[in-house]
Design an enzyme around this catalytic site. Structure first.
Site, mmCIF file in Angstrom:
data_model
loop_
_atom_site.group_PDB
_atom_site.id
_atom_site.type_symbol
_atom_site.label_atom_id
_atom_site.label_comp_id
_atom_site.label_asym_id
_atom_site.label_seq_id
_atom_site.Cartn_x
_atom_site.Cartn_y
_atom_site.Cartn_z
ATOM 1 N N SER A 171 0.716 -1.298 -0.024
ATOM 2 C CA SER A 171 0.014 -0.087 -0.032
ATOM 3 C C SER A 171 0.736 1.213 0.030
ATOM 4 O O SER A 171 1.671 1.272 -1.024
ATOM 5 C CB SER A 171 -0.987 -0.030 1.324
ATOM 6 N N ASP A 216 -8.643 -5.171 -6.161
ATOM 7 C CA ASP A 216 -8.054 -4.243 -5.396
ATOM 8 C C ASP A 216 -8.207 -2.798 -6.060
ATOM 9 O O ASP A 216 -7.398 -2.718 -6.813
ATOM 10 C CB ASP A 216 -6.672 -4.687 -4.650
ATOM 11 N N HIS A 229 -7.658 -5.662 -0.321
ATOM 12 C CA HIS A 229 -6.317 -4.870 -0.137
ATOM 13 C C HIS A 229 -5.486 -5.620 0.818
ATOM 14 O O HIS A 229 -4.489 -5.185 0.948
ATOM 15 C CB HIS A 229 -6.607 -3.673 0.239
#
Length: 425
Positions: free
Chosen positions: A226, A282, A336
């Site tokens: 991320s 995602d 995610h």
């Protein structure tokens, strides 16, 4: 029955280690992974999982408790991090912790009003280096930097602006929020008198000089999930710019777009090899710039627009619906989750193949921080938590929040010393 402990009947959770000393540069992208992704080479799969577990450690050890006086720090000191989390099997040693100012990377609910260790900084990752035995297996001394991702992606991306900012005097631009996390510092803080950039580069330069001085071949592998994937690219860009002839690779998970086309091209010129692992469901890898895919189709008309975000490197794309162990109607926000990524990597053979029947990674890990596994497996949702939510019964019969061991209390005065010459890690 895979989840009933039957002693000797339980299968190992890891595939056997193989020496990659003869092909480590290919494993790390010297040929852009041209023949290694479809089908996925078994040694590459293991290395991706290794670095993914290094990143997962930044979540597992992060103190999320807003009631804790150490909220935002690492629960364990660097000397016991891998031992506590079961990562000594990978053969690395943690050398330094990295801190970043906390004005961007946490949602409102985590902002601390009573944390005594620091009101301004968060633990953002760490620098580690391969030990002697692992260095022999992988063919060089590997310096590894792992960057933590966001605590709550949905809240964090809502708060970030999407404007681009110059990273240097060239036309290279990157997302200003990412650059702020990486470069911000404040003389009035305890942990960020130096920026995250300065902290990590001091350690990397020190380790490169030390092992090169011993005549060893050295590489730098930067990894993150991320926001951590974005920071990994910024870190790799800086390292490749500052340190001559260093083999630099990035293995990122669920990373957003970071910069413009000049940033992408400059990373290529610097020789940084980047493998981006993404999951189809995602949304984070599609940010910033949801219109980018359409704009890129008109590249002939738009040319090299410096305000258009571009992804970097080679993509390994996974599909959450490939796994027979995941709920078909799962909440896509769970796509995610880094543990989901690692689950899908472990089962991936090729784009046209089903989930690998002999995948070794423990399926229960998927539900550490999610509710993605099918009900038939009978694995509790969100099971990774401290007993009694961190409380303990003391000698007087009262439930209290225990203090940390002295060695696990973060200290801005701690200084990591270089390894002694002649004493390999």
């Amino acid at each position: 029955m895979d989840f009933v402990d039957q002693g000797d009947h339980m299968t190992p959770t890891l595939s056997p280690k193989q020496s990659i000393s003869a092909m480590w540069k290919e494993i790390h992208g010297s040929s852009n992974w041209e023949t290694l992704l479809d089908p996925l080479h078994s040694s590459l799969r293991r290395e991706i999982l290794k670095y993914g577990e290094f990143v997962q450690a930044t979540y597992d050890a992060f103190d999320f408790d807003p009631l804790s006086e150490f909220c935002g720090s690492c629960r364990y000191n660097r000397r016991k991090l891998f031992e506590t989390l079961g990562l000594t099997k990978h053969g690395y040693k943690v050398r330094k912790y990295i801190y970043a100012l906390s004005h961007v990377d946490v949602p409102d609910w985590l902002k601390r009003s009573c944390a005594t260790w620091s009101r301004d900084s968060n633990w953002m990752g760490y620098v580690a280096v391969s030990r002697k035995e692992e260095s022999q297996r992988i063919g060089r001394r590997d310096i590894m930097v792992a960057w933590r991702g966001t605590v709550s992606p949905s809240e964090w991306f809502k708060d970030l602006t999407t404007s681009l900012e110059h990273i240097d005097s060239t036309n290279v631009k990157v997302q200003e929020g990412f650059l702020s996390v990486y470069r911000s510092k404040d003389e009035l803080t305890r942990y960020n008198k130096l920026s995250a950039s300065e902290q990590v580069m001091q350690e990397v330069v020190k380790l490169v000089n030390f092992y090169r001085g011993k005549g060893e071949e050295v590489s730098l592998t930067v990894t993150g999930h991320s926001l951590g994937g974005a920071l990994a690219l910024l870190n790799a860009y800086e390292a490749a710019t500052v340190i001559p002839d260093l083999f630099v690779s990035v293995i990122s998970f669920a990373a957003p777009r970071v910069g413009n086309i000049a940033f992408k091209e400059k990373l290529g010129e610097l020789g940084v090899n980047t493998l981006r692992v993404v999951v189809k469901q995602d949304i984070v890898p599609k940010l910033p710039g949801l219109m980018n895919k359409m704009l890129n189709k008109f590249h002939g008309f738009t040319g090299k627009l410096n305000w258009v975000y571009r992804h970097v490197g080679t993509q390994l794309k996974l599909d959450a619906f490939m796994s027979p162990y995941l709920k078909p109607e799962s909440d896509l926000s769970g796509s995610h989750n880094l543990e989901l990524y690692l689950h899908l990597i472990d089962g991936f053979l090729s784009k046209k193949s089903k989930y690998r029947w002999n995948a070794r990674r423990d399926l229960a890990l998927v539900n550490k921080g999610s509710d993605m596994l099918i009900e038939d497996l009978k694995i509790p949702e969100f099971w990774y938590q401290f007993p009694y939510k961190g409380l303990m019964l003391n000698q007087y019969g009262r439930w209290v929040k225990p203090g940390r061991l002295p060695e696990d209390i973060p200290s801005p005065l701690s200084i990591d010393t270089p390894p002694k010459h002649g004493r390999p890690l």
